[in-house]
Motif scaffolding. Structure first.
Motif, PDB file in Angstrom:
ATOM      1  N   ARG A 119       5.733 -29.875  33.761  1.00  0.00           N
ATOM      2  CA  ARG A 119       4.917 -28.876  35.581  1.00  0.00           C
ATOM      3  C   ARG A 119       2.769 -28.865  35.921  1.00  0.00           C
ATOM      4  N   ILE A 120       2.758 -28.268  34.225  1.00  0.00           N
ATOM      5  CA  ILE A 120       1.484 -28.016  33.930  1.00  0.00           C
ATOM      6  C   ILE A 120       0.636 -28.990  33.278  1.00  0.00           C
ATOM      7  N   SER A 121      -0.092 -29.638  33.348  1.00  0.00           N
ATOM      8  CA  SER A 121      -1.013 -30.363  32.707  1.00  0.00           C
ATOM      9  C   SER A 121      -2.158 -30.061  31.912  1.00  0.00           C
ATOM     10  N   GLY A 122      -2.724 -29.954  30.675  1.00  0.00           N
ATOM     11  CA  GLY A 122      -3.752 -29.160  29.833  1.00  0.00           C
ATOM     12  C   GLY A 122      -4.619 -29.115  30.495  1.00  0.00           C
ATOM     13  N   ALA A 123      -5.007 -28.933  31.021  1.00  0.00           N
ATOM     14  CA  ALA A 123      -6.067 -28.815  32.847  1.00  0.00           C
ATOM     15  C   ALA A 123      -5.927 -27.759  33.600  1.00  0.00           C
ATOM     16  N   GLU A 124      -4.664 -28.477  33.702  1.00  0.00           N
ATOM     17  CA  GLU A 124      -4.332 -26.793  34.593  1.00  0.00           C
ATOM     18  C   GLU A 124      -4.263 -26.093  33.791  1.00  0.00           C
ATOM     19  N   TYR A 174       8.607 -15.975  42.132  1.00  0.00           N
ATOM     20  CA  TYR A 174       7.793 -15.963  42.845  1.00  0.00           C
ATOM     21  C   TYR A 174       7.344 -17.317  41.751  1.00  0.00           C
ATOM     22  N   PHE A 175       6.872 -16.395  40.454  1.00  0.00           N
ATOM     23  CA  PHE A 175       5.257 -17.078  39.897  1.00  0.00           C
ATOM     24  C   PHE A 175       6.731 -18.287  38.933  1.00  0.00           C
ATOM     25  N   PHE A 176       7.307 -18.074  38.745  1.00  0.00           N
ATOM     26  CA  PHE A 176       8.163 -18.733  37.693  1.00  0.00           C
ATOM     27  C   PHE A 176       8.714 -20.321  38.586  1.00  0.00           C
ATOM     28  N   GLU A 177       9.277 -19.937  40.391  1.00  0.00           N
ATOM     29  CA  GLU A 177       9.288 -20.978  40.951  1.00  0.00           C
ATOM     30  C   GLU A 177       7.945 -21.849  41.190  1.00  0.00           C
ATOM     31  N   ARG A 178       7.240 -21.533  41.388  1.00  0.00           N
ATOM     32  CA  ARG A 178       5.525 -22.082  42.030  1.00  0.00           C
ATOM     33  C   ARG A 178       5.377 -22.753  40.549  1.00  0.00           C
ATOM     34  N   TYR A 179       5.034 -21.854  39.468  1.00  0.00           N
ATOM     35  CA  TYR A 179       4.537 -22.936  38.358  1.00  0.00           C
ATOM     36  C   TYR A 179       4.997 -23.861  37.557  1.00  0.00           C
ATOM     37  N   ALA A 180       6.619 -23.127  37.411  1.00  0.00           N
ATOM     38  CA  ALA A 180       7.475 -23.802  36.311  1.00  0.00           C
ATOM     39  C   ALA A 180       8.079 -24.616  36.988  1.00  0.00           C
ATOM     40  N   ARG A 181       8.421 -23.843  38.462  1.00  0.00           N
ATOM     41  CA  ARG A 181       9.748 -25.046  39.085  1.00  0.00           C
ATOM     42  C   ARG A 181      11.059 -24.729  38.284  1.00  0.00           C
TER      43      ARG A 181
END
Length: 608
Positions: free
Chosen positions: A423-428, A311-318
C-alpha cells in the motif's frame, strides 16, 4: 535513552568514565565506548552489547589520559556494531551524540564532495567530520563547534574533546538534556545528575540551545548566539540507582521534557534512518502482508494510543481494526473470526485487564503482539511479538513520554505494514520515515509554548469543567487531553469527537466552559472550525491548538491560540500531545495537587 559522560580531570579518567556509564544503564543501550586524550593523542575503545564487554576491553587495552568522553548508544542510524558505536573520531577530535541529526544526509553529501570520508552509517559522524572540516579551514575548536551547531537540524546533545587540547571539553544541547558538574580542579558533563553524582553534587543544567566550554577551572556557558549566560547552580542528590528529578519540580515535568530524546530512540528501533526504510525491531517476526484485520486493546492512556493506532493502520496500511478497552475485550466474548493479529498496548506490561485480554486472544489461537515499555514484563514475555517503546523509567503516574513513544511505535509500525501490504511505495515510505524523524525537533519546538500554556493554566484553575474537541486522529488526543487534566488537577473534563458536539455536549456550553479545540490544518480542519463557531456563538471560551495555517484560517477569535509548527500529518498526534500534557501539568501545579502521585491512582493497575 543514550547516555553521555565527559570529564576534564587531573588523574586518568578511563575507569571513571566506564563507572559513570554504568549509572546510565537504566536508560537502555546496545553498545558503548569511551575516548581519551593521552600522551599519544586521541584514542578510543568501543564494544557491542553490555558495558561488561567495554569494561573488559578497556582492562585488556588500557587508555591513558586525564580528559575523556563516554557514551551508551541506542542505535538509530545503522545497526549496533563497533563501527557505529560512539565516540566517533577524526584525527582532530572525538564526539559523542544523543538524538537525531535530521539533515545528516545533506551534510554528509556536502562533506563527501569536499573529499571527506566516513567510517560509520550514523548521523553522528557528520558532526565530527563537519567540525573537523572547520578546523582544517583554520577554525579554533570553539569556533568549529559553534559553526557546526549552526548547521545542525534536529534534537540532540553533544560532547567533544580535541587532539592537542588536554584542558578543553565542549558540550551542547538542543532538545536532549545535558548537565555540567563542578569539582575541585576538574569539571564534568553528563546526560543527568545520576552519572555525575559520584564526582560532584554541584550541578548546572543547560537550557535548550545552550553550549558550554569546560576546562579544569570552570565552565563558560553560552546561548545559541554565542553569548555568555548564567545557569543556576543546584545541589543534586545522586544516590545509586536513584532516579533524580534534576532541576525539574516534578517527575512529570521532567518526563515531558525527555520526550524529544526518548521518541528519537523509539524511532531508531522502527526506522533505519540511514536508508529511510521502516523495520521491525530486533528479532521480532511479524508478517503484516498476511494481516487483513487487527484487534487492538489497552487501558487508560494506552487505549487512546491504540485508538490513534487504528487511524494509522487503517490509513497507511489499509488494515481494518477493531478496538476495545481491555476491561471489556474478554468479557463481551467477542468473536475473533477473521482477526489475523491482536495488538495490545501497555506501559508497564503488567496491567491485569490487558494481560487477561492477551491471554483470551491467545486462547482463541490468534497471533499476538504487544507494545510495551518494560521488556521483562509479563505481557512482553507472553506475547508472540514484543514491540518496545524506549521511554525509560516513567515515575509520574500520569503517562507522558510513554504515550508519545507508543504513538511513535504505532505510526512506524503502520508504515511497515503498509509497505509489506503493497500500500506504500518506496518513495512514500522514505517520505513518511523522513517525516517521523522530525518528531524530536517538533516536540522541542512545542516546549517554546510553555509560558503561554502556564498563563492559560492559571486561568483554567477558576473553572471546574472543561471540554476537549478534535476530529480524525485529533479525537483520541481530545480524550487523552481530558484524561490528563482530570487525573492530576481533579477538574472534570470530557473529550469528544468534534462532530458529536451537537449530539449532546453543546448543552454544556456557556461563558464558564473552557473548550480546548485540537485542530491542525488538515483534511478535517474546516469541519472542526465549524464546530468552533458553534461554541463561539454560545459564549464558550475557546483555546485553539493549531498550526500557523490553522491560526490564520480560523474564522472566530479564540481566547487563546497555541500555534505549533506546520508538520506532516503523521506527526500531529505525537507532537500535539505535548501542549495538552503541559496544560494539565501547569493547571495541577497551580491547583496545588500531588502531580506525580494523584489521589486514588496507581502507575500500574494489576487488579481488575
Amino acid at each position: 535513552m543514550c547516555g553521555i559522560i565527559g570529564i576534564v580531570g587531573t588523574n586518568p579518567v578511563a575507569h571513571r568514565l566506564v563507572e559513570a556509564l554504568k549509572r546510565l544503564e537504566y536508560r537502555g543501550y546496545d553498545s558503548a565506548g569511551i575516548a581519551t586524550l593521552g600522551p599519544d593523542g586521541l584514542d578510543r575503545r568501543r564494544a557491542e552489547g553490555k558495558l561488561v564487554n567495554l569494561e573488559r576491553f578497556v582492562g585488556e587495552n588500557p587508555l591513558p589520559g586525564t580528559i575523556g568522553i563516554g557514551h551508551t548508544r541506542w542505535a538509530t542510524h545503522g545497526v549496533p556494531t563497533v563501527r557505529n558505536a560512539h565516540p566517533h573520531a577524526t584525527q582532530r577530535l572525538a564526539v559523542v551524540h544523543n538524538g537525531i541529526i535530521e539533515n545528516f544526509r545533506e551534510l554528509r553529501a556536502e562533506l563527501e564532495r569536499d573529499g571527506y570520508r566516513f567510517e560509520s552509517d550514523t548521523d553522528s559522524e557528520v558532526v565530527a567530520v563537519h567540525a573537523t572540516r572547520a578546523m582544517d579551514r583554520g577554525a579554533a575548536p570553539r569556533e568549529a563547534v559553534h559553526t557546526t551547531l549552526r548547521r545542525l537540524e534536529g534534537a540532540f546533545s553533544l560532547a567533544f574533546i580535541f587532539a592537542g587540547e588536554e584542558n578543553l571539553l565542549i558540550g551542547a544541547r538542543r532538545g536532549s538534556p545535558l548537565a555540567v558538574g563542578e569539582g575541585r580542579g576538574e569539571m564534568f558533563l553528563g546526560s543527568d545528575a545520576i552519572a555525575l553524582s559520584p564526582f560532584t553534587d554541584a550541578i548546572r543544567y543547560l537550557e535548550d540551545g545552550d553550549w558550554v566550554v569546560l576546562d579544569r577551572d570552570g565552565a563558560t556557558i553560552l546561548d545559541a548566539e554565542g553569548r555568555a549566560v548564567e545557569r543556576v547552580l543546584t545541589r543534586s542528590v545522586g544516590k545509586p540507582f536513584y532516579v533524580d528529578k534534576g532541576n525539574y519540580r516534578h517527575f512529570m515535568q521532567k518526563e515531558i521534557y525527555e520526550q524529544p530524546e526518548v521518541v528519537g530512540h523509539t524511532l531508531g528501533a522502527y526506522v533505519d534512518m540511514t536508508s529511510g526504510r521502516s523495520r521491525l525491531p530486533g528479532e521480532v517476526a511479524l508478517d503484516f502482508g498476511a494481516v487483513r484485520r487487527m484487534a487492538l486493546s489497552a487501558c487508560g492512556t494506552g487505549y487512546y494510543a491504540a485508538l490513534t493506532g487504528r487511524y494509522f493502520f487503517e490509513r497507511y496500511a489499509r488494515i481494518a481494526c477493531d478496538l476495545d478497552v481491555a476491561s471489556e475485550f474478554r468479557y463481551r466474548e467477542s468473536p475473533l473470526d477473521g482477526v489475523d493479529l491482536a495488538l495490545f498496548v501497555s506501559q508497564s506490561g503488567e496491567t491485569a485487564d490487558t494481560l487477561a485480554s492477551l491471554r483470551y486472544a491467545k486462547a482463541a489461537g490468534l497471533k499476538t503482539a504487544a507494545i510495551v515499555n518494560v521488556p521483562e514484563s509479563t505481557i512482553a514475555r507472553e506475547a508472540d511479538a514484543a514491540l518496545p517503546t524506549l521511554a525509560g523509567p516513567e515515575i509520574g503516574v500520569a503517562s507522558t513520554k510513554a504515550f508519545t513513544c507508543q504513538l511513535t511505535a504505532l505510526a512506524a509500525l503502520s508504515v511497515r505494514a503498509g509497505v509489506e501490504r503493497g500500500r506504500i511505495s518506496g518513495a512514500e515510505e522514505a517520505e513518511l520515515t523522513r517525516a517521523l524523524s522530525e518528531a524530536p525537533r517538533m516536540i522541542a519546538e512545542a516546549f517554546k509554548l510553555e509560558s503561554q500554556i502556564e498563563a492559560i493554566a492559571r486561568e483554567m484553575t477558576t473553572h471546574r469543567h472543561a471540554l476537549f474537541l478534535g476530529r480524525g486522529s485529533s479525537f483520541p488526543l481530545a480524550l487523552e487531553g481530558a484524561l490528563k487534566l482530570k487525573e492530576i488537577s481533579y477538574i472534570h473534563a470530557e473529550g469528544y469527537a468534534a462532530g458529536e458536539l451537537k449530539h449532546g455536549p453543546i448543552a454544556l456550553i456557556d461563558e464558564t466552559m473552557p473548550v480546548i479545540v485540537i485542530a491542525p490544518y488538515d483534511g478535517v480542519f474546516e469541519k472542526t472550525v465549524s464546530n468552533m463557531q458553534e461554541v463561539a456563538a454560545r459564549g464558550g471560551r475557546i483555546i485553539l491548538v493549531t498550526d500557523e495555517k490553522g491560526a490564520k484560517a480560523a474564522p472566530v477569535a479564540a481566547a487563546a491560540t497555541l500555534v505549533l509548527p506546520d508538520m506532516p500529518e503523521i506527526l500531529t498526534p505525537i507532537v500535539y500531545a505535548v501542549p495538552l500534557q503541559m496544560l494539565a501539568y501547569h493547571t495541577a501545579v497551580h491547583m496545588g495537587t500531588d502531580v506525580d502521585q494523584p489521589r486514588n491512582l496507581a502507575k500500574s493497575v494489576t487488579v481488575e
